[in-house]
Design a protein around this motif. Structure first.
Motif, mmCIF file in Angstrom:
data_model
loop_
_atom_site.group_PDB
_atom_site.id
_atom_site.type_symbol
_atom_site.label_atom_id
_atom_site.label_comp_id
_atom_site.label_asym_id
_atom_site.label_seq_id
_atom_site.Cartn_x
_atom_site.Cartn_y
_atom_site.Cartn_z
ATOM 1 N N VAL A 94 0.527 -1.214 -0.031
ATOM 2 C CA VAL A 94 -0.231 0.169 -0.202
ATOM 3 C C VAL A 94 1.025 0.850 0.217
ATOM 4 O O VAL A 94 2.167 1.292 0.702
ATOM 5 C CB VAL A 94 -0.712 0.208 1.103
ATOM 6 N N GLU A 95 0.275 2.322 -0.418
ATOM 7 C CA GLU A 95 0.864 3.969 -0.602
ATOM 8 C C GLU A 95 -0.026 4.031 0.533
ATOM 9 O O GLU A 95 -1.174 4.132 0.684
ATOM 10 C CB GLU A 95 0.690 4.264 -2.423
ATOM 11 N N VAL A 96 1.019 5.003 1.404
ATOM 12 C CA VAL A 96 0.276 5.662 2.837
ATOM 13 C C VAL A 96 0.077 6.776 2.655
ATOM 14 O O VAL A 96 0.784 7.773 2.706
ATOM 15 C CB VAL A 96 0.965 5.176 3.975
ATOM 16 N N TYR A 97 -1.265 7.527 3.205
ATOM 17 C CA TYR A 97 -1.573 9.310 2.779
ATOM 18 C C TYR A 97 -1.788 9.181 5.059
ATOM 19 O O TYR A 97 -2.678 9.201 5.108
ATOM 20 C CB TYR A 97 -1.807 9.444 1.944
ATOM 21 N N VAL A 98 -1.445 10.023 5.030
ATOM 22 C CA VAL A 98 -1.703 10.801 5.855
ATOM 23 C C VAL A 98 -2.390 12.530 6.098
ATOM 24 O O VAL A 98 -1.137 12.839 5.336
ATOM 25 C CB VAL A 98 -0.330 10.787 7.826
ATOM 26 N N PRO A 99 -3.019 12.561 6.359
ATOM 27 C CA PRO A 99 -3.492 14.047 6.561
ATOM 28 C C PRO A 99 -2.418 14.659 7.567
ATOM 29 O O PRO A 99 -1.857 14.723 9.170
ATOM 30 C CB PRO A 99 -4.876 14.270 6.953
ATOM 31 N N LEU A 100 -1.809 16.230 7.355
ATOM 32 C CA LEU A 100 -0.903 17.271 8.414
ATOM 33 C C LEU A 100 -1.755 17.910 8.786
ATOM 34 O O LEU A 100 -2.579 18.657 7.546
ATOM 35 C CB LEU A 100 0.605 17.242 7.922
ATOM 36 N N ALA A 101 -1.775 18.884 9.806
ATOM 37 C CA ALA A 101 -2.474 19.788 9.871
ATOM 38 C C ALA A 101 -1.724 21.336 10.441
ATOM 39 O O ALA A 101 -0.618 20.487 11.215
ATOM 40 C CB ALA A 101 -3.509 19.329 11.349
ATOM 41 N N LEU A 102 -1.682 22.535 9.968
ATOM 42 C CA LEU A 102 -1.138 23.534 9.963
ATOM 43 C C LEU A 102 -1.969 24.724 10.984
ATOM 44 O O LEU A 102 -2.575 24.772 11.214
ATOM 45 C CB LEU A 102 -0.837 24.228 8.347
ATOM 46 N N ASP A 112 1.971 11.890 1.343
ATOM 47 C CA ASP A 112 2.196 10.468 1.226
ATOM 48 C C ASP A 112 3.568 10.141 1.847
ATOM 49 O O ASP A 112 4.610 10.469 1.702
ATOM 50 C CB ASP A 112 2.514 10.882 -0.516
ATOM 51 N N LEU A 113 3.235 9.022 2.802
ATOM 52 C CA LEU A 113 4.375 8.575 3.368
ATOM 53 C C LEU A 113 5.131 7.846 2.741
ATOM 54 O O LEU A 113 6.475 7.739 3.340
ATOM 55 C CB LEU A 113 3.772 8.307 4.725
ATOM 56 N N GLY A 114 4.541 7.411 1.542
ATOM 57 C CA GLY A 114 5.873 6.345 1.209
ATOM 58 C C GLY A 114 5.020 4.845 0.710
ATOM 59 O O GLY A 114 4.027 4.625 0.892
ATOM 60 N N PHE A 115 5.237 4.034 -0.119
ATOM 61 C CA PHE A 115 5.339 2.649 -0.102
ATOM 62 C C PHE A 115 5.372 1.827 1.660
ATOM 63 O O PHE A 115 6.551 1.818 1.602
ATOM 64 C CB PHE A 115 5.979 1.736 -1.373
ATOM 65 N N LEU A 116 4.056 0.883 1.422
ATOM 66 C CA LEU A 116 4.987 0.063 2.390
ATOM 67 C C LEU A 116 4.520 -1.324 2.123
ATOM 68 O O LEU A 116 3.186 -1.592 1.867
ATOM 69 C CB LEU A 116 3.835 0.431 3.648
ATOM 70 N N ALA A 117 5.786 -2.417 1.956
ATOM 71 C CA ALA A 117 5.011 -3.324 1.546
ATOM 72 C C ALA A 117 4.133 -4.190 2.031
ATOM 73 O O ALA A 117 4.359 -4.344 3.375
ATOM 74 C CB ALA A 117 6.333 -4.737 1.203
ATOM 75 N N GLY A 118 3.425 -5.091 1.630
ATOM 76 C CA GLY A 118 2.434 -6.513 1.727
ATOM 77 C C GLY A 118 3.155 -7.464 2.974
ATOM 78 O O GLY A 118 4.667 -7.565 3.094
ATOM 79 N N THR A 119 2.657 -7.560 3.166
ATOM 80 C CA THR A 119 3.187 -8.802 4.356
ATOM 81 C C THR A 119 2.269 -10.282 4.228
ATOM 82 O O THR A 119 3.062 -11.042 4.677
ATOM 83 C CB THR A 119 1.846 -8.065 5.883
ATOM 84 N N GLY A 120 1.984 -10.620 2.684
ATOM 85 C CA GLY A 120 2.003 -11.899 2.348
ATOM 86 C C GLY A 120 0.915 -12.682 2.312
ATOM 87 O O GLY A 120 0.901 -13.398 2.237
ATOM 88 N N ASN A 121 0.104 -11.630 3.061
ATOM 89 C CA ASN A 121 -1.539 -12.111 3.374
ATOM 90 C C ASN A 121 -2.245 -10.940 2.887
ATOM 91 O O ASN A 121 -2.145 -10.262 2.775
ATOM 92 C CB ASN A 121 -1.512 -11.880 4.723
#
Length: 246
Positions: A94-102, A112-121
């Protein structure tokens, strides 16, 4: 000696018009290829440029440019969004997105925090905790990824708990889900060897890279040549067959 039949005026007109149209389409595709190559070059230059304050480009980012920005804010770490099966990794993940409050702003910046590899399930990977205080971030201020073909409506509204998963990212739907407006672009964080996320952000042409435009240009030019060749073949006078008299 090759002989030619005199063509009708309408056949000449149709042939010239069709060939001119195909040549024009080929030139247009070459122009699109050059334009997208210039975008790639600007994108690459932005990745190594000095960051500018986010507020300079926040609401009105420059067209066809990808500024590298510096921004300070606080994570809404319990409101993560997972873009399922990013195209740049065939292993799944998954590509992980998190909101940032200014500070002092109602608008949120989706990061966009970046890509996080799957766990195989089939379960989503466990997201690392984010800092609770204010953080200083650097990255490229990019257009959001294309939404593609939206089947099934708003997938975020149907999910009651975070992180929420979707196969496309629509900033309008995310803003509605958060009940707060978003900035028009997303912040793609700079690469960090110490981060668990893989931060590679290849420029996305939505399946139309420069090479494909050049291929289409070649195709249109080939059609123009084919039209002229067909015209010549149809108007070539055949030699009469010789018959031997005995």
């Amino acid at each position: 000696m090759t002989r030619w039949r005199r063509p009708a005026w309408w056949s000449v007109l149709l042939t010239v018009a069709a060939a001119a149209l195909f040549v024009r389409l080929g030139l247009w595709q070459l122009d699109r290829a050059a334009y997208k190559e210039s975008l790639v070059q600007r994108y690459a230059a932005s990745a190594t440029a000095s960051p500018v304050p986010f507020e300079q480009v926040a609401a009105n980012p420059p067209a066809d440019a990808f500024p590298r920005v510096a921004v300070r804010g606080r994570w809404l770490g319990d409101r993560a969004y997972l873009l399922d099966n990013p195209r740049h990794d065939a292993r799944g993940g998954v590509e992980v997105y998190v909101p940032l409050a200014l500070s002092g702003q109602r608008r949120l910046l989706l990061v966009d925090l970046g890509f996080l590899a799957g766990t195989g399930n089939e379960q989503a990977p466990q997201l690392p905790a984010l800092p609770s205080g204010e953080v200083d971030l650097h990255g490229l201020y990019l257009p959001p990824p294309g939404v593609g073909l939206e089947l099934g409506g708003d997938a975020l509204a149907a999910q009651a708990h975070w992180p929420k998963t979707s196969i496309f990212l629509d900033l309008g739907q995310v803003a509605k889900d958060l009940d707060r407006p978003l900035y028009p672009r997303v912040l793609a964080l700079d690469a960090d060897p110490a981060a668990i996320y893989q931060r590679e952000h290849p420029f996305d042409f939505s399946s139309m890279p420069p090479a494909r435009h050049r291929a289409y240009a070649f195709q249109w030019f080939s059609f123009a040549v084919a039209v002229l060749a067909i015209f010549l073949v149809l108007h070539r006078k055949r030699r009469p067959r010789r018959t031997d008299k005995r």
